[in-house]
Write a protein that holds these residues in place. Structure first.
Motif, short mmCIF file in Angstrom:
data_model
loop_
_atom_site.label_atom_id
_atom_site.label_comp_id
_atom_site.label_asym_id
_atom_site.label_seq_id
_atom_site.Cartn_x
_atom_site.Cartn_y
_atom_site.Cartn_z
N PRO A 125 0.82 -1.20 0.00
CA PRO A 125 0.00 0.00 0.00
C PRO A 125 0.86 1.26 0.00
N TYR A 126 2.16 1.12 0.27
CA TYR A 126 3.05 2.27 0.35
C TYR A 126 3.79 2.55 -0.96
N VAL A 127 3.82 1.59 -1.86
CA VAL A 127 4.48 1.79 -3.14
C VAL A 127 3.50 2.53 -4.05
N LEU A 128 3.80 3.77 -4.35
CA LEU A 128 2.88 4.56 -5.16
C LEU A 128 3.06 4.27 -6.64
N TYR A 129 4.26 4.03 -7.08
CA TYR A 129 4.53 3.58 -8.43
C TYR A 129 5.94 3.02 -8.49
N MET A 130 6.16 2.19 -9.49
CA MET A 130 7.48 1.58 -9.63
C MET A 130 8.44 2.57 -10.27
N ILE A 131 9.56 2.75 -9.62
CA ILE A 131 10.58 3.65 -10.14
C ILE A 131 11.25 2.96 -11.32
N LYS A 132 11.45 3.71 -12.39
CA LYS A 132 12.02 3.13 -13.61
C LYS A 132 13.53 2.95 -13.47
N GLU A 133 14.00 1.79 -13.94
CA GLU A 133 15.42 1.49 -13.93
C GLU A 133 16.20 2.52 -14.73
N SER A 134 15.65 2.95 -15.84
CA SER A 134 16.33 3.95 -16.69
C SER A 134 16.51 5.27 -15.95
N GLU A 135 15.56 5.60 -15.10
CA GLU A 135 15.65 6.84 -14.31
C GLU A 135 16.79 6.74 -13.30
N ILE A 136 16.93 5.57 -12.67
CA ILE A 136 18.01 5.37 -11.69
C ILE A 136 19.37 5.35 -12.39
N LYS A 137 19.45 4.69 -13.56
CA LYS A 137 20.71 4.67 -14.32
C LYS A 137 21.16 6.10 -14.65
N LYS A 138 20.21 6.90 -15.09
CA LYS A 138 20.51 8.29 -15.44
C LYS A 138 21.04 9.05 -14.22
#
Length: 191
Positions: free
Chosen positions: A34-47
């Motif tokens: 219930p606390y995960v609002l959306y999945m963070i994108k791997e490409s965003e973390i790589k950047k």
């Protein structure tokens, strides 16, 4: 009939998700958290990780993000990585997100000798150091790296002698190995 039931179930879950906001759900239709609002994108973390190491001797080796937003970033450096550099990269990435908006766990670590060599820059870091190669035909080669480029790895192959007491790897003639024929490569410590 089963596929149709799954489709109907998925539509009902998506409708419920639409009412609740951006809550993620897994393939079975259950909510991941219930606390995960959306999945963070791997490409965003790589950047972000690449921005964090830009202008330094550090480079990003690997980034993974699972469906519970557990983020793992592995970094390496031309001359190794120290703890303050790991903390700096971790803070940079973490400060790029609003904890009120995203729930995640972040793990930043340095590349270890137990992990496979995956980047050309890592092969070049191993010049004059011993490696073990598992080739596509499942043969194993050990030796000291002479040179590495995008097409070819050259090692001085290990010579195995019985009753050897030297701590240094004995090597023979250079062996050229196409990069495309390497399944896995690891640095090794010779005792």
């Amino acid at each position: 009939m089963v596929a149709l039931m799954f489709l109907v179930h998925t539509v009902k879950v998506r409708a419920l998700v639409g009412q609740l906001g951006k809550t993620e759900f897994d393939i079975e239709g259950g909510f991941t958290s219930p606390y995960v609002l959306y999945m963070i994108k791997e490409s965003e973390i790589k950047k972000l990780a690449k921005q964090a190491v830009k202008g330094s001797e550090l480079f990003v080796v690997d980034v993974t993000v699972d469906n519970a937003n557990n983020i793992s970033v592995t970094i390496d450096g031309d001359h190794g990585v120290n703890i303050s550099q790991i903390v700096e990269v971790s803070k940079y990435i973490e400060n790029s997100f609003d904890r009120e908006e995203e729930d995640f766990e972040l793990f930043v670590s340095s590349y270890g000798i137990d992990k496979p060599i995956t980047l050309l820059r890592q092969y070049q870091k191993y010049i004059e150091k011993p490696v073990e190669l598992l080739l596509m035909d499942d043969t194993v080669k050990r030796g000291v790296v002479v040179s590495a480029d995008t097409e070819l790895l050259i090692i001085n192959e290990e010579i195995i002698k019985k009753n050897r007491k030297s701590r240094k790897m004995l090597t023979g003639d250079p062996l050229e190995i196409p990069m495309s024929s390497i399944k896995e490569a690891k640095g090794i410590i010779v005792f």
